[in-house]
Design an enzyme around this catalytic site. Structure first.
Site, PDB file in Angstrom:
ATOM      1  CB  SER A 140      10.788   3.266  19.168  1.00  0.00           C
ATOM      2  OG  SER A 140      10.818   4.645  18.841  1.00  0.00           O
ATOM      3  CE1 TYR A 153       5.258   3.188  18.326  1.00  0.00           C
ATOM      4  CE2 TYR A 153       6.822   4.948  18.783  1.00  0.00           C
ATOM      5  CZ  TYR A 153       6.495   3.767  18.137  1.00  0.00           C
ATOM      6  OH  TYR A 153       7.419   3.162  17.304  1.00  0.00           O
TER       7      TYR A 153
HETATM    8  N1  LIG Z   1       8.896   4.053  11.314  1.00  0.00           N
HETATM    9  C1  LIG Z   1       9.417   4.537  12.435  1.00  0.00           C
HETATM   10  O1  LIG Z   1       9.716   5.747  12.537  1.00  0.00           O
HETATM   11  C2  LIG Z   1       9.733   3.627  13.568  1.00  0.00           C
HETATM   12  C3  LIG Z   1       9.070   2.428  13.780  1.00  0.00           C
HETATM   13  N2  LIG Z   1       9.401   1.653  14.859  1.00  0.00           N
HETATM   14  C4  LIG Z   1       8.721   0.394  15.113  1.00  0.00           C
HETATM   15  O2  LIG Z   1       9.126  -0.545  14.131  1.00  0.00           O
HETATM   16  C5  LIG Z   1       8.096  -1.498  13.906  1.00  0.00           C
HETATM   17  C6  LIG Z   1       7.816  -1.564  12.419  1.00  0.00           C
HETATM   18  O3  LIG Z   1       7.310  -0.298  12.015  1.00  0.00           O
HETATM   19  P1  LIG Z   1       7.422   0.253  10.525  1.00  0.00           P
HETATM   20  O4  LIG Z   1       8.005  -0.765   9.655  1.00  0.00           O
HETATM   21  O5  LIG Z   1       8.036   1.568  10.588  1.00  0.00           O
HETATM   22  O6  LIG Z   1       5.874   0.479  10.222  1.00  0.00           O
HETATM   23  P2  LIG Z   1       4.887  -0.118   9.129  1.00  0.00           P
HETATM   24  O7  LIG Z   1       3.602   0.553   9.375  1.00  0.00           O
HETATM   25  O8  LIG Z   1       5.489  -0.044   7.780  1.00  0.00           O
HETATM   26  O9  LIG Z   1       4.801  -1.673   9.536  1.00  0.00           O
HETATM   27  C7  LIG Z   1       4.077  -2.121  10.628  1.00  0.00           C
HETATM   28  C8  LIG Z   1       3.811  -3.596  10.450  1.00  0.00           C
HETATM   29  O10 LIG Z   1       3.089  -4.091  11.594  1.00  0.00           O
HETATM   30  C9  LIG Z   1       1.997  -4.852  11.131  1.00  0.00           C
HETATM   31  N3  LIG Z   1       0.934  -4.824  12.105  1.00  0.00           N
HETATM   32  C10 LIG Z   1       0.387  -3.736  12.707  1.00  0.00           C
HETATM   33  N4  LIG Z   1      -0.603  -4.090  13.512  1.00  0.00           N
HETATM   34  C11 LIG Z   1      -0.695  -5.444  13.441  1.00  0.00           C
HETATM   35  C12 LIG Z   1      -1.559  -6.395  14.029  1.00  0.00           C
HETATM   36  N5  LIG Z   1      -2.546  -6.048  14.856  1.00  0.00           N
HETATM   37  N6  LIG Z   1      -1.380  -7.709  13.744  1.00  0.00           N
HETATM   38  C13 LIG Z   1      -0.399  -8.078  12.883  1.00  0.00           C
HETATM   39  N7  LIG Z   1       0.444  -7.216  12.295  1.00  0.00           N
HETATM   40  C14 LIG Z   1       0.284  -5.909  12.558  1.00  0.00           C
HETATM   41  C15 LIG Z   1       1.593  -4.195   9.803  1.00  0.00           C
HETATM   42  O11 LIG Z   1       0.935  -5.110   8.957  1.00  0.00           O
HETATM   43  P3  LIG Z   1      -0.628  -5.144   8.628  1.00  0.00           P
HETATM   44  O12 LIG Z   1      -1.133  -3.741   8.584  1.00  0.00           O
HETATM   45  O13 LIG Z   1      -0.665  -5.854   7.307  1.00  0.00           O
HETATM   46  O14 LIG Z   1      -1.212  -5.961   9.725  1.00  0.00           O
HETATM   47  C16 LIG Z   1       2.969  -3.900   9.229  1.00  0.00           C
HETATM   48  O15 LIG Z   1       3.488  -5.017   8.587  1.00  0.00           O
HETATM   49  C17 LIG Z   1       6.914  -1.035  14.754  1.00  0.00           C
HETATM   50  O16 LIG Z   1       6.917  -1.777  15.957  1.00  0.00           O
HETATM   51  C18 LIG Z   1       7.217   0.423  15.040  1.00  0.00           C
HETATM   52  O17 LIG Z   1       6.649   0.841  16.255  1.00  0.00           O
HETATM   53  C19 LIG Z   1      10.409   1.998  15.714  1.00  0.00           C
HETATM   54  C20 LIG Z   1      11.083   3.156  15.538  1.00  0.00           C
HETATM   55  C21 LIG Z   1      10.810   4.056  14.453  1.00  0.00           C
HETATM   56  N1  LIG Z   2      11.181   6.800  16.771  1.00  0.00           N
HETATM   57  C1  LIG Z   2      10.022   7.104  16.007  1.00  0.00           C
HETATM   58  C2  LIG Z   2       9.001   6.077  16.179  1.00  0.00           C
HETATM   59  O1  LIG Z   2       9.179   5.083  16.780  1.00  0.00           O
HETATM   60  C3  LIG Z   2       9.460   8.422  16.363  1.00  0.00           C
HETATM   61  O2  LIG Z   2       9.913   8.980  17.367  1.00  0.00           O
HETATM   62  O3  LIG Z   2       8.592   8.897  15.648  1.00  0.00           O
END
Ligand SMILES: NC(=O)C1=CN([C@@H]2O[C@H](COP(=O)(O)OP(=O)(O)OC[C@H]3O[C@@H](n4cnc5c(N)ncnc54)[C@H](OP(=O)(O)O)[C@@H]3O)[C@@H](O)[C@H]2O)C=CC1
Ligand SMILES: N[C@@H](C=O)C(=O)O
Length: 255
Positions: A140, A153
């Site tokens: 991120s 985070y």
């Molecule tokens: N959205 C944003 O602003 C940003 C996000 N990110 C990162 O990108 C990645 C994807 O996030 P994003 O798509 O936005 O978020 P979402 O919440 O849409 O997706 C997160 C995914 O992670 C899965 N997940 C969470 N916890 C677990 C667990 N314990 N075991 C298995 N699967 C898990 C969820 O599935 P389920 O709940 O079905 O288990 C879901 O599929 C993350 O690592 C996030 O930190 C990075 C930068 C920016």
């Molecule tokens: N980059 C985003 C999450 O990873 C944020 O700053 O909210």
């Protein structure tokens, strides 16, 4: 079944960017014959299966923050001996708020999922990665500097960035690339959980990127073997500022 063709393993595939990676890889990588899609919500993974253009799909409804989840994945790998061409570690979450105001399990949960699970999944998958394989790790832009109010985070994502860059060097001899993806805020379900205690800052709301675009850029960067993928000029600029300005000064603006 894994032995017959190249496999893509995608964690966090039930929503957001993980799901988008699965869809775009299915559309653009004919050499991927099979998907292993991992997350806790089985019904979401079953829905995704329909979008993967008839490829073989293995659904793994697992909680990767628990050792049983990691063990189940490890056992499936050992049984099927897949040729893993692409690993995407997208499972993760973040919760906004000061540490003292949050439950302990919310704080440690971010470390368990974003750091421990990502490291474990990478470690157990490595023996099955093919030459020219790609590892894509969701870090991120929060990795670029400490963030008061999002401290655990941001620290967890600094870990992902540092780990991924070093791993890329370790794996260079095997022809495997590692790309740490560092977007700013992206419009996904991420914020449903992130806002458990506090609302997301207005400047983040106003600068949310589209998940499909972030993922497209990440796949292009991974294809070129780039170690870091940053989507958009705003976040590219932020990365430069974070590199050159004193951290204490920058933290004055992130409260
Ligand atoms: N959205 C944003 O602003 C940003 C996000 N990110 C990162 O990108 C990645 C994807 O996030 P994003 O798509 O936005 O978020 P979402 O919440 O849409 O997706 C997160 C995914 O992670 C899965 N997940 C969470 N916890 C677990 C667990 N314990 N075991 C298995 N699967 C898990 C969820 O599935 P389920 O709940 O079905 O288990 C879901 O599929 C993350 O690592 C996030 O930190 C990075 C930068 C920016
Ligand atoms: N980059 C985003 C999450 O990873 C944020 O700053 O909210």
């Amino acid at each position: 079944m894994g032995k017959k063709g190249n496999v893509a393993i995608i964690t966090g595939a039930s929503s957001g960017m993980g799901r988008e990676f699965a869809v775009q890889i299915a559309q653009n990588y004919p050499s991927i014959h099979e998907f292993w899609i991992v997350a806790r919500r089985r019904e979401r993974l079953e829905e995704l299966q329909e979008k993967l253009l008839g490829r073989r799909v293995k659904i793994l409804a697992l909680d990767l923050s628990r050792q049983e989840g990691i063990d189940t994945l490890e056992k499936a790998l050992a049984e099927e001996q897949p040729r893993v061409r692409i690993l995407v570690n997208a499972a993760g979450f973040g919760i906004i708020g000061k540490i003292g105001k949050m439950k302990e399990e919310d704080c440690t949960g971010m470390v368990d999922t974003n750091c421990r699970a990502l490291t474990a999944v990478t470690h157990i998958t490595l023996p099955y990665m093919t030459e020219q394989g790609q590892i894509i790790q969701m870090a991120s832009s929060a990795a670029f500097m400490p963030q008061p109010g999002f401290a655990v985070y941001a620290a967890s994502k600094s870990y992902v960035l540092s780990f991924s860059r070093a791993l890329g060097r370790e794996l260079a001899g095997r022809g495997i690339t590692v790309t740490a993806v560092c977007p700013g805020p992206v419009k996904t379900e991420f914020f449903d959980i992130a806002e458990t205690y506090e609302a997301v800052k207005l400047y983040k709301k106003l600068t949310m990127a589209r998940a499909d675009r972030v993922v497209y850029q990440a796949l292009v960067d991974a294809k070129h073997g780039r170690s870091v993928s940053v989507y958009g000029s705003l976040m590219k600029g932020f990365r430069i500022l974070a590199k050159f300005l004193p951290v204490d000064f920058l933290m004055l603006f992130v409260k």
